[in-house]
Structure formats: C-alpha cells, structure tokens
Design an enzyme around this catalytic site. Sequence first.
Site, PDB file in Angstrom:
ATOM      1  N   PRO A 111       0.494  -0.973   0.083  1.00  0.00           N
ATOM      2  CA  PRO A 111       0.284   0.148   0.690  1.00  0.00           C
ATOM      3  C   PRO A 111       0.814   1.428   0.051  1.00  0.00           C
ATOM      4  CG  PRO A 111       0.057  -0.535   2.025  1.00  0.00           C
ATOM      5  CD  PRO A 111       1.249  -1.878   1.021  1.00  0.00           C
TER       6      PRO A 111
ATOM      7  N   ASP B 118       5.251   2.778   2.038  1.00  0.00           N
ATOM      8  CA  ASP B 118       4.816   0.776   2.429  1.00  0.00           C
ATOM      9  C   ASP B 118       3.549   1.385   4.087  1.00  0.00           C
ATOM     10  OD1 ASP B 118       4.030  -0.827   3.535  1.00  0.00           O
ATOM     11  OD2 ASP B 118       5.235  -2.296   2.980  1.00  0.00           O
ATOM     12  N   HIS B 119       2.324   1.747   3.710  1.00  0.00           N
ATOM     13  CA  HIS B 119       1.872   2.412   5.025  1.00  0.00           C
ATOM     14  C   HIS B 119       2.149   1.455   5.991  1.00  0.00           C
ATOM     15  CE1 HIS B 119      -0.774   4.623   6.862  1.00  0.00           C
ATOM     16  NE2 HIS B 119      -1.300   5.572   5.933  1.00  0.00           N
ATOM     17  N   ARG B 120       1.995  -0.038   5.718  1.00  0.00           N
ATOM     18  CA  ARG B 120       2.251  -0.646   6.444  1.00  0.00           C
ATOM     19  C   ARG B 120       3.219  -0.609   7.695  1.00  0.00           C
ATOM     20  NH1 ARG B 120       3.365  -5.774   2.864  1.00  0.00           N
ATOM     21  NH2 ARG B 120       4.584  -4.857   2.429  1.00  0.00           N
ATOM     22  N   ALA B 121       4.599  -0.399   6.981  1.00  0.00           N
ATOM     23  CA  ALA B 121       5.583  -0.264   7.780  1.00  0.00           C
ATOM     24  C   ALA B 121       5.768   1.413   7.876  1.00  0.00           C
ATOM     25  CB  ALA B 121       7.030  -1.082   6.915  1.00  0.00           C
TER      26      ALA B 121
END
Length: 317
Positions: free
Chosen positions: A110, A289-292
């Site tokens: 994402p 990376d929106h997860r990180a």
Amino acid sequence: MNALAQTAPAARIFASPLARRLAKEAGLDLASLAGSGPHGRIVERDVKGALAGGVAKKAPPAQRPVALAEAPSAGTTRKFYEIDSYEEVPHDSMRKAIARRLTESIQTVPHFYLDVDCEIDALLKLREDFNAAAPKRADGAPEWKTSVNDYVVKALALALQRMPEANVTFTPESMLKHKASDIGVAVAIPGGLITPIVRNAQAKTVREISDEIKELAARARERKLKPHEYEGGVSAVSNLGMYGIRSFSAVINPPQSTILAVGKGEPRMIVRNGAPVVATIMSVTLSCDHRAVDGATGAELLAAFKGLIEQPMGLFA
C-alpha cells in the site's frame, strides 16, 4: 427469475450487541447457540455458558493467497495493431523480473506519497568547493568528483538514523528495525534497471559513497553484480533530475519500505522573509509502504532529509 433471486436468504440471528462481541472474540458461531432471552434472543449468559461447556468454536476462514492481475496476452495485445507495423522483441530474464517485481509491489504494497521542495544553493556551493579541492592524478583528472546524488544518498541515510521508526522492514509477523541504513541507488542499464545497495551509508563519507556508487554502477552495466549487492536494503534513491524531470513518484522495491524520487534542481521564485527571491529548488517525492511507515513518520523523515540537504554541513558531522 435469476439464480440470485431464487436463493433463500440466510436465517437472521437475534443476539444482543454484547453477546455478538463476546462470540466474535471467542470465535464462536452464534448459529450454534439457543437463545434464552426474550423471543429466543441470544444474550451474554448464553455465550458464556456455551464457552464454559466446551462448545466447538467456529474454524477461522482459510487464508487465500493474494491474486495478482495478469496483463493481457500477447495475442490480445497484437490484435490492436496492423501486421508488420511493429518489431517484436522477446523479453529477456531481466525485463521479466522487473515486470514481475514491480507488478507485485504496486498490487501488494500500500503506497502513499509525500513531496517537498528543497533549496540546494548551499549544497551546490559545498559540492563545488569540495570538488575543486580534489588533487589531480597523473593523467590530469581530479582524484574525486562528487554528484548531487551522492549527497542525497548520504542525507537519506542520516535522516533514517534520526527517524529509526522509518528505518524498518515490514513482515507479516513483525517489524524489522534496522541498525544500519542500507540505501539502494537506481541505475539504468541496457534492457532494464537495477538497484545496487550502498551498505552502512550513514557511516560513510560522501566521497566513499560517490566512489562506491561509480564502482557498483559500472559493474551493474556489465551485469557483474552479485545478488547480495542488489538485494535487501531499507530505502532507495531514484534520480531522474539529469533527464530534466521536475518531479515523479517511484515504485517501492520490496523488501524496502521507502524510495525517494529526486527531480532536477532549477531556479524558482520563492518568498523569503516576505520578499521574492530566486533560489535553486529540487523537488523530491517519498513513496512509503503504509504497513511499515505511517504518514506522520514519513513526514518527519522527509523533514529530516530536507534539513540535511538545506544545511549540508550536517552531512559531514
């Protein structure tokens, strides 16, 4: 009447909000319970009683692999063009690998994007003075010649050290917090693109980074890099400023969590202390990376980078 209209609706389960929450947390299927509340409504005591009695829990749904969209077939694409109006060049292994990895990245990571303008007049003056101080070799060539990109790599590495929350890699089980800032540098080569890694960039001088990038890029163009020299890393720099590109957004190269897209430096009119002045501005865009990396973390990382670029003596501290 279509098949959807003929399908009988599932029986409605009447349960209190608390009972639904407790059942969801416990993985309990409400359809397996008999309610003791008004009109057969399932209430808290029904859920707790079922759990105490060892009623089987609902099995979690199987995790399905993420399906990647496939490009149209060669035959489908060819039909849009007249025969003999094109030359067909088969993909080599590098182009196939690039296509596969970038498709997976854009579909499974994402992305979000942050951009900022950096004043680089002080950086350009520092670079000019540093390069002018290089002694001459026997052939008359300077012993070193740094580029703006070398300073960008150093600034990004130091910014990641100042923002350790962004110096990370996401995995489904945990976050990997890195001690070093290993920075990839995008290098265009015949038939594709490769991103060799400058390891421990935060601990190296700008000159060391410059020499290493030149050496890695030369071997990349000869296709002599070893896998450990271009795999991994936590972030990367992609610079298209030398092609006249003002700004762009780059695709993250997993397992990295960010990539910095760098545009050209150019004179622009800005307002300083209430008065219009001309300054050399370089636009950069950070893909995250929106997860990180969350939005605020990415913004703080970009602010740290901007501060180092605009006050470049900090790169030598």
